[in-house]
Design a protein around this motif. Sequence first.
Motif, mmCIF file in Angstrom:
data_model
loop_
_atom_site.group_PDB
_atom_site.id
_atom_site.type_symbol
_atom_site.label_atom_id
_atom_site.label_comp_id
_atom_site.label_asym_id
_atom_site.label_seq_id
_atom_site.Cartn_x
_atom_site.Cartn_y
_atom_site.Cartn_z
ATOM 1 N N LYS A 111 0.848 -1.189 0.000
ATOM 2 C CA LYS A 111 0.000 0.000 0.000
ATOM 3 C C LYS A 111 0.886 1.243 0.000
ATOM 4 O O LYS A 111 1.755 1.399 0.863
ATOM 5 C CB LYS A 111 -0.906 0.001 1.234
ATOM 6 N N THR A 112 0.669 2.103 -0.949
ATOM 7 C CA THR A 112 1.451 3.335 -1.042
ATOM 8 C C THR A 112 0.867 4.400 -0.127
ATOM 9 O O THR A 112 -0.330 4.725 -0.216
ATOM 10 C CB THR A 112 1.472 3.862 -2.487
ATOM 11 N N LEU A 113 1.681 4.926 0.750
ATOM 12 C CA LEU A 113 1.263 6.048 1.589
ATOM 13 C C LEU A 113 1.654 7.362 0.919
ATOM 14 O O LEU A 113 0.843 8.272 0.780
ATOM 15 C CB LEU A 113 1.907 5.941 2.971
ATOM 16 N N ILE A 114 2.908 7.448 0.519
ATOM 17 C CA ILE A 114 3.417 8.601 -0.234
ATOM 18 C C ILE A 114 4.378 8.052 -1.280
ATOM 19 O O ILE A 114 5.337 7.358 -0.933
ATOM 20 C CB ILE A 114 4.158 9.612 0.666
ATOM 21 N N ASP A 115 4.129 8.317 -2.535
ATOM 22 C CA ASP A 115 4.991 7.801 -3.595
ATOM 23 C C ASP A 115 6.452 8.074 -3.318
ATOM 24 O O ASP A 115 6.840 9.208 -3.011
ATOM 25 C CB ASP A 115 4.605 8.433 -4.940
ATOM 26 N N ASP A 116 7.241 6.987 -3.406
ATOM 27 C CA ASP A 116 8.704 7.053 -3.259
ATOM 28 C C ASP A 116 9.184 7.368 -1.845
ATOM 29 O O ASP A 116 10.390 7.445 -1.603
ATOM 30 C CB ASP A 116 9.325 8.073 -4.224
ATOM 31 N N LEU A 117 8.251 7.520 -0.906
ATOM 32 C CA LEU A 117 8.657 7.919 0.446
ATOM 33 C C LEU A 117 8.163 6.991 1.551
ATOM 34 O O LEU A 117 8.872 6.788 2.543
ATOM 35 C CB LEU A 117 8.197 9.354 0.750
#
Length: 366
Positions: A111-117
């Motif tokens: 699950k992506t919370l913040i792309d690339d972070l």
Amino acid sequence: MADKSVTANQRLTQIKDFLTMNKTATTIPWDPNCTKFPTRKELPSIPGAPAEAAWVWGDDDYLGRVNLLTPARVAAAAKEIRTGEIIPVNLPLDTPSQPAFDREIFKHEIKTLIDDLAYDDIYHLNTQSGTQWDGFRHFAHLSTGTFYNGTKGSDIKGPNANHKCSIHYLAEHGIAGRGVLLDYRGYAEKKGINYDPFDYYPISWEELYQCGKDQGIDIRPAVQGGDIKIGDMLFVRSGWKETYDKKSPEDRDKAALRHGSGKDGEDGLRYAGLSQEQKMLDWLHDSYFATVAGDSPTFEAWPTHESYYLHEYVLSLWGMPLGEMLDLEKLAQKCREKNRWFFFFSSAPANCLGGVGSHVNGNAIL
């Protein structure tokens, strides 16, 4: 007259304890710190319980034999740590790729919370699909429909569901102590005994005894002159993982999806494991193992050819967590290299209120 006989026997036990420096469990609830416990044939009759039930640790007990993992026994088990080598016994969460018994396939999602972070995991799983503890809610005493310590199906699911026999009790107590490995697969190969771990093959008590003897271990309980101590944790390698690794993905899935009874030539799930026999029941009970575990999906030979399952005795009557599909390959290799078959073992079951089972999350430490 019966009361006088009981009193006389208790006094005789007290005298024997004084002379031998033992502390015998005689009065329910038993004290886990006792040094001597009744054999299977000596179990007291408990009103309202099935025959041979060892519901002896208190009316509200849901730890069963894990009660035997006392601070003194855990501290003594820590002395088995000599080299400090850590050997995990957990299969990857997606192994087996197709679980048996129509259990759900493990699914992992990022699950992506913040792309690339920042990212999270989402798991979709059945706790029985891989390396697992069968908790006391998993398998009842079939003829009475009773789980450990009088728990019923209505306690587990439905409008009156509660936390009786929940896996969280094991999580809150913790599992740690002395483990013992019986590498039956290694012994069988050494002796030219050929069998398929993916087919029905009952490993008898006599075979396990000879396996232990070959390893330099007397698998009888210490009170009978053997090497097994109260509260030890049993591990038996049947070779299921070794065979699984040699199969193609297609053959693995085909084996897991077999349907039918598995008896009398009919297709169905079939696995090698401990035999259903009276000597095996006596040994599993009288050794006072805190837990038992194997490397196959069933621990016991499957399907049973008797009128009972070992699961009934181990889980519902005696209250021993039962482990399945542990990865014992590296542990067996290291134990054989060092000719050491006892080790420290720790496990962290999931702290899930109302849970049925848990992944083992276990480590052997040599």
